[in-house]
Design a protein around this motif. Structure first.
Motif, PDB file in Angstrom:
ATOM      1  N   SER A 131       0.893   7.997  -4.390  1.00 28.33           N
ATOM      2  CA  SER A 131      -0.052   8.638  -5.313  1.00 28.33           C
ATOM      3  C   SER A 131      -1.043   9.523  -4.553  1.00 28.33           C
TER       4      SER A 131
ATOM      5  N   THR B  53      -0.124  13.953  -0.203  1.00 26.69           N
ATOM      6  CA  THR B  53       1.238  14.360   0.175  1.00 26.69           C
ATOM      7  C   THR B  53       2.274  13.614  -0.663  1.00 26.69           C
TER       8      THR B  53
ATOM      9  N   SER C 152       2.615   2.096  -3.096  1.00 24.60           N
ATOM     10  CA  SER C 152       1.157   2.130  -2.905  1.00 24.60           C
ATOM     11  C   SER C 152       0.627   0.817  -3.471  1.00 24.60           C
ATOM     12  N   ARG C 153      -0.674   0.583  -3.343  1.00 27.71           N
ATOM     13  CA  ARG C 153      -1.199  -0.704  -3.829  1.00 27.71           C
ATOM     14  C   ARG C 153      -1.045  -0.823  -5.340  1.00 27.71           C
TER      15      ARG C 153
ATOM     16  N   TYR D 285       0.501   6.842   6.508  1.00 28.13           N
ATOM     17  CA  TYR D 285      -0.278   5.631   6.827  1.00 28.13           C
ATOM     18  C   TYR D 285      -1.702   5.769   6.304  1.00 28.13           C
TER      19      TYR D 285
HETATM   20  N1  LIG Z   1      -6.191  14.974   5.542  1.00 25.90           N
HETATM   21  C1  LIG Z   1      -5.709  15.632   6.576  1.00 25.90           C
HETATM   22  O1  LIG Z   1      -6.136  16.758   6.875  1.00 25.90           O
HETATM   23  C2  LIG Z   1      -4.606  15.016   7.397  1.00 25.90           C
HETATM   24  C3  LIG Z   1      -4.033  15.755   8.437  1.00 25.90           C
HETATM   25  C4  LIG Z   1      -2.993  15.179   9.190  1.00 25.90           C
HETATM   26  C5  LIG Z   1      -2.530  13.902   8.886  1.00 25.90           C
HETATM   27  N2  LIG Z   1      -3.126  13.222   7.846  1.00 25.90           N
HETATM   28  C6  LIG Z   1      -2.641  11.868   7.544  1.00 25.90           C
HETATM   29  O2  LIG Z   1      -2.251  11.799   6.203  1.00 25.90           O
HETATM   30  C7  LIG Z   1      -2.270  10.423   5.796  1.00 25.90           C
HETATM   31  C8  LIG Z   1      -2.851  10.339   4.405  1.00 25.90           C
HETATM   32  O3  LIG Z   1      -1.934  10.962   3.541  1.00 25.90           O
HETATM   33  P1  LIG Z   1      -2.380  11.587   2.182  1.00 25.90           P
HETATM   34  O4  LIG Z   1      -3.536  12.523   2.431  1.00 25.90           O
HETATM   35  O5  LIG Z   1      -1.173  12.110   1.518  1.00 25.90           O
HETATM   36  O6  LIG Z   1      -2.905  10.294   1.394  1.00 25.90           O
HETATM   37  P2  LIG Z   1      -4.202  10.168   0.524  1.00 25.90           P
HETATM   38  O7  LIG Z   1      -4.378  11.355  -0.359  1.00 25.90           O
HETATM   39  O8  LIG Z   1      -5.301   9.758   1.455  1.00 25.90           O
HETATM   40  O9  LIG Z   1      -3.803   8.961  -0.455  1.00 25.90           O
HETATM   41  C9  LIG Z   1      -3.745   7.655  -0.051  1.00 25.90           C
HETATM   42  C10 LIG Z   1      -2.443   7.017  -0.567  1.00 25.90           C
HETATM   43  O10 LIG Z   1      -2.230   5.798   0.124  1.00 25.90           O
HETATM   44  C11 LIG Z   1      -2.357   4.698  -0.800  1.00 25.90           C
HETATM   45  N3  LIG Z   1      -3.129   3.661  -0.102  1.00 25.90           N
HETATM   46  C12 LIG Z   1      -4.451   3.612   0.160  1.00 25.90           C
HETATM   47  N4  LIG Z   1      -4.755   2.504   0.827  1.00 25.90           N
HETATM   48  C13 LIG Z   1      -3.604   1.810   0.993  1.00 25.90           C
HETATM   49  C14 LIG Z   1      -3.245   0.579   1.609  1.00 25.90           C
HETATM   50  N5  LIG Z   1      -4.156  -0.204   2.189  1.00 25.90           N
HETATM   51  N6  LIG Z   1      -1.951   0.203   1.605  1.00 25.90           N
HETATM   52  C15 LIG Z   1      -1.013   0.959   1.016  1.00 25.90           C
HETATM   53  N7  LIG Z   1      -1.253   2.146   0.415  1.00 25.90           N
HETATM   54  C16 LIG Z   1      -2.553   2.560   0.412  1.00 25.90           C
HETATM   55  C17 LIG Z   1      -3.051   5.263  -2.040  1.00 25.90           C
HETATM   56  O11 LIG Z   1      -2.621   4.620  -3.243  1.00 25.90           O
HETATM   57  P3  LIG Z   1      -3.232   3.223  -3.751  1.00 25.90           P
HETATM   58  O12 LIG Z   1      -4.687   3.444  -3.924  1.00 25.90           O
HETATM   59  O13 LIG Z   1      -2.470   2.935  -5.016  1.00 25.90           O
HETATM   60  O14 LIG Z   1      -2.913   2.217  -2.691  1.00 25.90           O
HETATM   61  C18 LIG Z   1      -2.521   6.693  -2.026  1.00 25.90           C
HETATM   62  O15 LIG Z   1      -1.222   6.748  -2.567  1.00 25.90           O
HETATM   63  C19 LIG Z   1      -3.106   9.677   6.833  1.00 25.90           C
HETATM   64  O16 LIG Z   1      -2.251   8.940   7.673  1.00 25.90           O
HETATM   65  C20 LIG Z   1      -3.738  10.802   7.628  1.00 25.90           C
HETATM   66  O17 LIG Z   1      -3.994  10.475   8.953  1.00 25.90           O
HETATM   67  C21 LIG Z   1      -4.124  13.736   7.105  1.00 25.90           C
END
Ligand SMILES: NC(=O)c1ccc[n+]([C@@H]2O[C@H](COP(=O)([O-])OP(=O)(O)OC[C@H]3O[C@@H](n4cnc5c(N)ncnc54)[C@H](OP(=O)(O)O)[C@@H]3O)[C@@H](O)[C@H]2O)c1
Length: 275
Positions: free
Chosen positions: A11, A14, A33-34, A62
């Motif tokens: 959710s 990405t 996801s959670r 992650y």
């Molecule tokens: N933002 C940047 O500029 C950037 C750049 C490079 C790499 N990244 C990497 O991108 C990743 C984040 O990806 P994103 O931006 O697509 O995600 P995001 O928008 O931060 O969304 C978080 C997702 O992870 C789930 N989540 C949150 N806590 C969780 C947990 N404890 N266990 C399992 N699922 C969990 C959430 O759903 P629920 O609430 O339902 O669990 C949601 O689906 C990170 O590893 C970050 O280091 C980010």
């Protein structure tokens, strides 16, 4: 039969895009996801097997960031379980310039499974769906004094490559360092957005230590403050201030520029003031 793809962070910024695109392509998916059912929580590895059994490919995003100390143990546990459950391919979303992320990448690369690493620069969408949105809506940016430029990547591009990596064989064994086509300072990116919405967004720079104590005053958790400080001190210390053409090599087209993202996103109204 088409391979079944488990999308972790399904959710998120990405994950949700990847899910949407795989659905459009009629590719089978399982959400992780959670809030998914069954749920996936990085802190509850005892429940992962139910979700992973029967899956062919896993997209790994992650939480909160591969830079946090727990990531290495969690990624190792996931890799071990993926091997046990006969998963074929792992596609890991990674971050540039984070030593802990490199350790996690190596765990995936050394798994013996098919792998692709998407080592990404900062997302353009952090300005419309992430950490900078509130400040833009409040029309006041207070930012740490850092002099570096960042090659922001658009998530539409990252999604296209992530989906292609799940669906096609050609990205197996590839580590892609994903950047946008241009380096911009944070001040420039906020000014592009101000320009598109035709409003002023004052930009004030303060020392990093003052910025960090300001975050404490806002009530952010210690873990979140630690991560933000880490990102500003480590990832944004100049080590990533260069462009790579890996996206173009992988997808045969240029990635989107931040200016294009600002123009297109302004049309959605997400930056219209709510205050
Ligand atoms: N933002 C940047 O500029 C950037 C750049 C490079 C790499 N990244 C990497 O991108 C990743 C984040 O990806 P994103 O931006 O697509 O995600 P995001 O928008 O931060 O969304 C978080 C997702 O992870 C789930 N989540 C949150 N806590 C969780 C947990 N404890 N266990 C399992 N699922 C969990 C959430 O759903 P629920 O609430 O339902 O669990 C949601 O689906 C990170 O590893 C970050 O280091 C980010």
């Amino acid at each position: 039969m088409k391979p079944l793809n488990l999308i972790l962070g399904s959710s998120g910024k990405t994950g949700s895009r990847i899910v949407k695109k795989l659905n459009q392509l009629n590719i089978p998916i399982r959400l992780g996801s959670r809030k998914s059912n069954p749920s996936f929580d990085w802190e509850k590895s005892e429940s992962w097997e139910t979700l992973i059994k029967g899956v062919d490919h896993i997209y790994i995003s992650y939480q909160p960031d591969l830079a946090v100390p727990t990531s290495i143990h969690h990624i190792q546990t996931l890799v071990d379980l993926a091997i046990k459950c006969k998963v074929k391919r792992l596609v890991l979303l990674s971050g540039r310039g984070e030593p802990e992320a490199i350790t996690c990448e190596k765990l995936v690369q050394g798994s013996g499974l098919e792998w692709t690493i998407l080592r990404s620069s900062w997302f353009s969408q952090n300005f419309s769906e992430g950490m900078f949105l509130d400040a833009i809506l409040q029309r006041k940016i207070i930012f740490p004094k850092i002099k570096i430029k960042e090659p922001f990547i658009d998530l539409d591009d990252l999604t296209d490559l992530a989906v292609d990596s799940l669906v096609n064989q050609k990205h197996v064994g590839k580590l892609y360092e994903l950047t946008g086509p241009t380096l911009y300072s944070f001040e420039e990116t906020f000014s592009f957005i101000a320009n598109e919405i035709k409003e002023s967004i004052p930009f004030e720079e303060i020392p990093l230590k003052d910025y960090i104590s300001m975050l404490g005053d806002f009530g952010l958790s210690e873990e979140t403050i630690w991560l933000i400080q880490y990102l500003f001190e480590t990832v944004l210390d100049g080590r990533n201030e260069f462009i790579q053409n890996d996206f173009e090599i992988a997808m045969g087209r240029k990635p989107k520029d931040f200016k294009y993202y600002a123009k297109e996103t302004a049309k959605s109204g997400v930056w219209n003031s709510k205050f």
